[in-house]
Design an enzyme around this catalytic site. Sequence first.
Site, PDB file in Angstrom:
ATOM      1  N   SER A 128       0.840  -1.194   0.000  1.00  0.00           N
ATOM      2  CA  SER A 128       0.000   0.000   0.000  1.00  0.00           C
ATOM      3  C   SER A 128       0.882   1.253   0.000  1.00  0.00           C
ATOM      4  CB  SER A 128      -0.955  -0.066   1.199  1.00  0.00           C
ATOM      5  OG  SER A 128      -1.955   0.915   1.118  1.00  0.00           O
ATOM      6  N   ASP A 184      -8.189  -3.626  -7.287  1.00  0.00           N
ATOM      7  CA  ASP A 184      -7.895  -3.025  -5.985  1.00  0.00           C
ATOM      8  C   ASP A 184      -8.617  -1.686  -5.856  1.00  0.00           C
ATOM      9  OD1 ASP A 184      -6.587  -1.637  -3.811  1.00  0.00           O
ATOM     10  OD2 ASP A 184      -4.884  -2.990  -4.040  1.00  0.00           O
ATOM     11  N   HIS A 193      -6.787  -5.953  -1.214  1.00  0.00           N
ATOM     12  CA  HIS A 193      -5.636  -5.066  -1.019  1.00  0.00           C
ATOM     13  C   HIS A 193      -4.565  -5.806  -0.235  1.00  0.00           C
ATOM     14  CE1 HIS A 193      -3.796  -1.128  -0.905  1.00  0.00           C
ATOM     15  NE2 HIS A 193      -3.734  -1.135   0.412  1.00  0.00           N
TER      16      HIS A 193
END
Length: 529
Positions: free
Chosen positions: A237, A462, A491
Amino acid sequence: MRPTRRAGAFGSAGLLVTATLIASAVTAPAAGAADGASARDREAKGVAVAAAKAAKEGVTWQDCPESWGLEKPIQCGWVTVPLDYAKPNGKQIKLAVDRIGNTGTKEERQGALVYNPGGPGGSGLRFPRRVTTKNPLWVNTSKAYDFVGFDPRGVGKSAPISCADPEEFVKAPKMDPVPDSEADKRKQRKLAAKYAAGCKERSGAMLPHMTTPNTARDLDVIRAALGEKKLNFLGVSYGTYIGAVYGTLFPNRVRRMVVDSVVNPSREKIWYQANLDQDVAFEMRWKDWTTWVAANDATYHLGDTQAKVQANWLKLRATAKKNPIGGLVGPAELISFFQSAPYYDSAWAPTAQVWSKYVAGDTQALVDAAAPDLGDTAGNAASENGNAVYTAVECTDAKWPTSWKKWDRDNTRLHKNYPFMTWANAWMNLPCATWPSKQYTPVDVKTRKGLPPVLIVQSERDAATPYEGAVELHKRFKGSRLITEKKAGSHGVTGLVNPCVNERVDTYLLTGEVGKADVTCAPHATPTP
């Protein structure tokens, strides 16, 4: 990448959701070219000074404090870094780090693998627990590497920042993020401006230095303190943006780098446009989940078509707006809870189950899941800190629009077709429009001499970090390889069971081989009710 109750990615001041030796690559201040160049030179020298000092001092490893919740044989320590790399001998801050040694032989050891889970605002200290809990996905890698986690600057135990009183921050119910009137917008704008002012009041000295480039510089000092000549890094991320900036600033210091669920590193995207792009992707993934809920109507009884499930969502939202559920759960709290499902497949069944119980008459299940626990002092402080770091980094990293007309126009337009997340995201980021500290120009992420092949992993659908971000980084990092998980959207792909992905990540970390071409993998298993 919004700080959520889990640990996430983009982000409402009014909504509870839980260097460089290459001077030309450093963040450019808003001053004139000469001033910018001199600042970059000072920061470059400052990193060298701090890293040399850290290499000499090392890390004094010891058993972790009991309150940290990290069992033996995980060890904890501190790495000292300058608050301002342009003044390496000025004010210093301490970064919390932890590690567990490689499980293989001395001959098998390849060094330390340093991890960041995202945010901005996420703690990496639980990474070594992948070894103590015997996570099967990491058995092979842990034979070769020490697993090292850290709290980035401002986070958790590393000179934590704050923008609001934690108990006030978590109070509920909050305003419905979707405005009914111009008066509602004015109230939200006041809340956002108050939050920005609170950041300055409570953490003003830290704000100018809460940037991704500084975290990348910190990462290089940690590398030196670990005694590593080159960095092995796993970023998920927002951690992918740390990795992208590190790879740009320190290409010769990278040994292996895996970036998973990629923030688009384009200067034009960081961060205002990235959040707008996220709103579109969240709507797509919300529909994926509600379609799955409809397909499992026999279990959840929430509607046997996606349209019926969506209608039930709107009904729930309207009910909570009129009379907050349990006196605490309004639309803002519902979004905070329900956004877990578009984020992570692991939340699909639990979220649907809580909703199903509510429809069947069990109100408490929803209150327990979605309302704040005012007695959880530590958890509330962590939530407030995560939100503060998220805001500080994104607002300081880049220049944001200051015109309310632009914010209003862009979000009103998006909300028409992508209503699930748009206004909640807007209010969370609006403090950046009145940010009380200097805002910089993002690093121009690109390949520089010495950068080895980087492995990029991304799911096609995503929500938090749309697929285009992985494609963009792939273009910018020459020699990189992209693994795409098709028809999937959870994710954090490297944490999921998908042999097509898992085996390639292992191979890269163990041998450095990225393969001759990009790879497309079938999706991991669909969640079961």
